[in-house]
Design a protein around this motif. Structure first.
Motif, short mmCIF file in Angstrom:
data_model
loop_
_atom_site.label_atom_id
_atom_site.label_comp_id
_atom_site.label_asym_id
_atom_site.label_seq_id
_atom_site.Cartn_x
_atom_site.Cartn_y
_atom_site.Cartn_z
N GLY A 1 -2.66 6.90 11.08
CA GLY A 1 -3.13 5.50 10.77
C GLY A 1 -4.74 5.60 10.27
N SER A 2 -5.48 6.36 11.03
CA SER A 2 -7.13 6.46 10.51
C SER A 2 -7.06 7.00 9.34
CB SER A 2 -7.64 7.22 11.64
OG SER A 2 -6.95 8.63 11.91
N ALA A 3 -6.10 7.97 8.92
CA ALA A 3 -6.30 8.78 7.66
C ALA A 3 -5.69 8.01 6.44
CB ALA A 3 -5.16 10.02 7.64
N ALA A 4 -4.60 7.02 6.54
CA ALA A 4 -4.40 5.93 5.81
C ALA A 4 -5.55 4.89 5.67
CB ALA A 4 -2.97 5.25 6.07
N ALA A 5 -5.98 4.55 6.44
CA ALA A 5 -7.01 3.35 6.49
C ALA A 5 -8.45 3.96 6.10
CB ALA A 5 -6.98 2.56 7.68
N SER A 6 -8.57 5.08 5.85
CA SER A 6 -9.72 5.87 5.48
C SER A 6 -10.32 5.10 4.34
CB SER A 6 -9.93 7.29 5.47
OG SER A 6 -9.20 7.54 4.19
N PRO A 7 -11.74 4.87 4.09
CA PRO A 7 -12.16 4.27 2.88
C PRO A 7 -11.74 4.96 1.58
CG PRO A 7 -13.85 4.19 4.82
CD PRO A 7 -12.86 5.01 5.21
N TYR A 8 -11.89 6.20 1.52
CA TYR A 8 -11.60 7.07 0.42
C TYR A 8 -10.20 6.71 0.24
CZ TYR A 8 -10.10 10.78 -2.68
OH TYR A 8 -9.67 11.33 -3.40
N CYS A 9 -9.17 6.80 0.98
CA CYS A 9 -7.76 6.45 0.66
C CYS A 9 -7.55 5.06 0.14
CB CYS A 9 -6.89 6.81 1.98
SG CYS A 9 -6.76 8.55 2.36
N THR A 10 -8.03 3.98 0.86
CA THR A 10 -8.13 2.85 0.22
C THR A 10 -8.44 2.52 -1.13
OG1 THR A 10 -8.60 2.13 2.63
CG2 THR A 10 -8.70 0.53 1.05
N LEU A 11 -9.67 3.05 -1.53
CA LEU A 11 -10.34 2.94 -2.61
C LEU A 11 -9.47 4.03 -3.89
CD1 LEU A 11 -14.18 3.56 -2.01
CD2 LEU A 11 -12.97 1.29 -2.70
N LEU A 12 -8.90 4.83 -3.22
CA LEU A 12 -7.99 5.62 -4.46
C LEU A 12 -6.79 4.97 -4.51
CD1 LEU A 12 -7.36 8.25 -5.84
CD2 LEU A 12 -6.48 9.25 -3.84
N ARG A 13 -5.93 4.36 -3.52
CA ARG A 13 -4.54 3.52 -3.84
C ARG A 13 -5.09 2.32 -4.58
NH1 ARG A 13 -4.36 2.20 1.09
NH2 ARG A 13 -3.20 4.19 1.69
N ALA A 14 -6.28 1.56 -4.33
CA ALA A 14 -6.66 0.43 -5.27
C ALA A 14 -6.79 0.79 -6.63
CB ALA A 14 -7.83 -0.08 -4.66
N ALA A 15 -7.57 2.05 -6.84
CA ALA A 15 -7.85 2.46 -8.17
C ALA A 15 -6.51 2.93 -8.88
CB ALA A 15 -8.61 3.54 -8.15
N LEU A 16 -5.33 3.41 -8.41
CA LEU A 16 -4.46 3.99 -8.81
C LEU A 16 -3.30 2.74 -9.13
CD1 LEU A 16 -4.05 7.44 -7.22
CD2 LEU A 16 -4.80 6.84 -9.59
N PHE A 17 -3.09 2.20 -7.96
CA PHE A 17 -1.87 1.33 -7.96
C PHE A 17 -2.20 -0.24 -8.01
CE2 PHE A 17 -0.69 5.32 -5.69
CZ PHE A 17 0.10 5.68 -6.71
N GLY A 18 -3.56 -0.64 -7.96
CA GLY A 18 -3.93 -1.94 -7.84
C GLY A 18 -4.10 -2.37 -6.43
N PRO A 19 -4.92 -3.43 -6.07
CA PRO A 19 -5.42 -3.90 -4.90
C PRO A 19 -4.27 -4.31 -4.09
CG PRO A 19 -6.02 -5.45 -6.50
CD PRO A 19 -5.53 -4.29 -7.00
N ASP A 20 -3.15 -4.74 -4.48
CA ASP A 20 -2.34 -5.50 -3.67
C ASP A 20 -0.96 -4.64 -3.56
OD1 ASP A 20 -3.38 -7.84 -3.73
OD2 ASP A 20 -2.76 -8.55 -5.57
N THR A 21 -1.08 -3.28 -3.70
CA THR A 21 0.12 -2.54 -3.43
C THR A 21 0.18 -1.95 -2.08
OG1 THR A 21 0.00 -1.46 -5.75
CG2 THR A 21 0.97 -0.18 -4.03
N PRO A 22 1.15 -2.27 -1.22
CA PRO A 22 1.03 -1.87 0.33
C PRO A 22 1.12 -0.34 0.38
CG PRO A 22 3.43 -2.39 -0.72
CD PRO A 22 2.57 -2.62 -1.84
N ASP A 23 0.58 0.08 1.41
CA ASP A 23 0.43 1.55 1.82
C ASP A 23 1.68 1.93 2.38
OD1 ASP A 23 0.55 0.68 4.37
OD2 ASP A 23 -1.61 0.96 4.40
N ARG A 24 2.05 3.37 2.36
CA ARG A 24 3.27 3.70 3.19
C ARG A 24 3.48 3.33 4.52
NH1 ARG A 24 4.45 8.51 6.20
NH2 ARG A 24 2.40 8.89 5.75
N LEU A 25 2.67 3.13 5.27
CA LEU A 25 2.77 2.89 6.66
C LEU A 25 3.33 1.44 6.63
CD1 LEU A 25 -0.50 4.27 8.19
CD2 LEU A 25 1.92 5.39 7.88
#
Length: 503
Positions: A94-118
């Motif tokens: 959970g801490s790895a998925a919620a890290s600021p870097y992962c959040t920014l990367l996910r938003a840049a690649l897939f958009g801000p509304d894309t759900p994460d894997r967890l």
């Protein structure tokens, strides 16, 4: 791409975290919403059952809004990822998925509304989450709403621009720009100011033929070379010129009623036919068959393979024949006369099969559409001023447009559904029309006399106009077959203006 990482020390990892099992590795290759980094690996082993239970214990998040797409890709929110036995729970994961870097990367690649894997895994494994009835792992995104699917040629361009900006029309782009000035002017001394003549034609080999007085001149559009083809002498003048559809044969109609056939490549006269009693002002080719219209009210068919001067005579006009055009499929011949009549003939008829009498002045301007079979346009003289459209297949009058001045010539674009008309009294203008709306795309001016002559280049982009002011003017008015854009044409028209002599 390979990633080389050093595993963290056991003290840095969460004691409750579980290492990924081999069955969980396919999730790393999911096309959308993929986890940017895996949880830290641990040397200890774990069972897939423990991983599934940890996934179900993770807090569920509300499902993201449905995003419509035209690609056949899985939807994380609706897929049953629990069948992968992913280990989404655990503090370390959970801490790895919620890290600021992962959040920014996910938003840049897939958009801000894309759900994460967890979140998607937890939602898929929760009892309240719907699972695919068929047992499939993936559930694909919902179908695009029907009202968002628009036909390419359907109405509602404004709605199309809202749904698909930049697809149907470029952002901020208005109507196609057409240069308002010619890019080249040729002086043509002795070019006659006679409404009933046809003294300009452009060949498939990019050579322009012009009748000036008693001579015919050839202008090569590629090299700008001018060649004198023939001189009829002081007792005769040129009344019409017409190129064969293929090859280098040019027909010349004269004031004395003669029709001459010239091989332009050798500047040699091949044949002379003396069948008309008066001047020949209209010519039209149909393969090896040449049709000629004369002031003697007759239309003659000349077969160059036959020894006779003509093989058939068409009668019906009560005055001079001044317009003559074969359809693109070579099955129908349209003729216009000074008797205000427009006739349509087939290949074997000697009497018109269709007669149109709506025009109230001489019909010289005739043009068959290259896009729609049987669509014929015609224009009337000073007392008429109208462009009319006919369906010769159903024998119906389609529409009429009052242009406000004498219609001298018509020609269709070969690349788009547009046409050009040239005019005489009283405005001497050139108009580019869009069919079938007949909206004006451009009005071109420059000639000081009636624009009596018109021809189109082989590529369908350029027209040449001739008038009694003894000039030939070249205009870029139609788009190219590939780009259908006039931006390049505008630059040509603005930078390469040339004035020279035809002889």
């Amino acid at each position: 791409m390979e990633h080389h990482q050093h595993p963290p020390s056991p003290s840095a990892a969460d004691p409750n975290s579980k290492p990924p099992t081999p069955s969980s590795t396919p999730a790393a290759r999911l096309p959308s919403g993929a986890q940017s980094s895996w949880p830290p690996s641990s040397p200890s082993g774990a069972t897939t059952r423990a991983a599934a239970s940890s996934a179900s214990s993770a807090p569920s998040t509300p499902a993201s809004r449905t995003v419509y797409s035209d690609r056949f890709i899985p939807s994380r929110a609706g897929s049953n990822l629990a069948l992968f036995d992913l280990p989404p729970a655990g503090a370390g994961a959970g801490s790895a998925a919620a890290s600021p870097y992962c959040t920014l990367l996910r938003a840049a690649l897939f958009g801000p509304d894309t759900p994460d894997r967890l979140a998607s895994s937890a939602a898929a494994s929760s009892p309240s989450s719907p699972s695919p009835a068929s047992g499939n792992i993936f559930r694909f995104k919902a179908e695009v709403p029907r009202n968002a699917k628009r036909a390419l040629f359907a109405g509602g361009a404004d709605d199309d621009d809202l749904r698909f900006p930049g697809i149907f029309t470029a952002k901020g782009a208005g109507p196609r720009k057409i240069p308002r000035s010619p890019y080249k002017v040729l002086d043509a001394p002795a070019l006659q100011d006679d409404f009933y003549l046809n003294l300009v034609d452009w060949s498939s080999h990019n050579v322009l033929a012009v009748g000036l007085g008693n001579c015919v001149y050839l202008w090569n559009a590629c090299s700008s070379k001018v060649t004198k083809l023939c001189d009829l002498g002081a007792e005769d003048t040129v009344c019409s010129v017409g190129w064969a559809q293929r090859g280098t044969h040019l027909a010349v109609g004269t004031n004395q009623g003669k029709v001459q056939i010239w091989d332009a490549s050798r500047c040699k006269r091949m044949r002379t036919m003396e069948s008309h009693r008066m001047r020949v002002g209209a010519l039209a080719w149909n393969s090896s068959l040449l049709s000629s219209g004369s002031r003697d009210k007759n239309i003659l068919h000349h077969d160059l393979r036959a020894p006779d001067d003509y093989i058939s005579k068409l009668t019906g006009h009560k005055s001079e024949v001044c317009g003559l055009k074969w359809s693109y499929d070579n099955r129908q011949l349209a003729s216009g006369g000074n008797d205000n009549r427009l006739f349509v003939w087939n290949q074997h008829s000697t009497q018109p099969v269709l007669k149109y009498t709506e025009h109230t002045a001489a019909v010289k301007a005739i043009a068959w559409s290259p896009h729609l079979n049987g669509l014929l346009a015609s224009g009337g003289g000073t007392a008429d001023r109208c462009i009319r459209f006919w369906n010769t297949t159903t024998n119906t009058h389609l529409s009429s447009m009052d242009t406000g001045s004498q219609v001298c010539n018509l020609v269709w674009s070969k690349n788009v559904n547009e046409l050009v008309s040239t005019h005489g009294y009283s405005q001497n203008q050139i108009i580019v029309w869009r069919y079938p709306t007949m909206s004006k795309l451009a009005t071109l001016t420059g000639h000081t006399f009636r624009v009596l002559y018109l021809a189109i280049s082989p590529d369908g982009q350029t027209i040449v106009t001739g008038a009694g002011d003894e000039t030939l003017r070249f205009w870029n008015v139609f788009p190219s077959p590939k780009s259908q854009s006039a931006d390049s044409l505008s630059s040509i028209g603005g930078t390469s203006f040339v004035r020279s002599y035809i002889r």
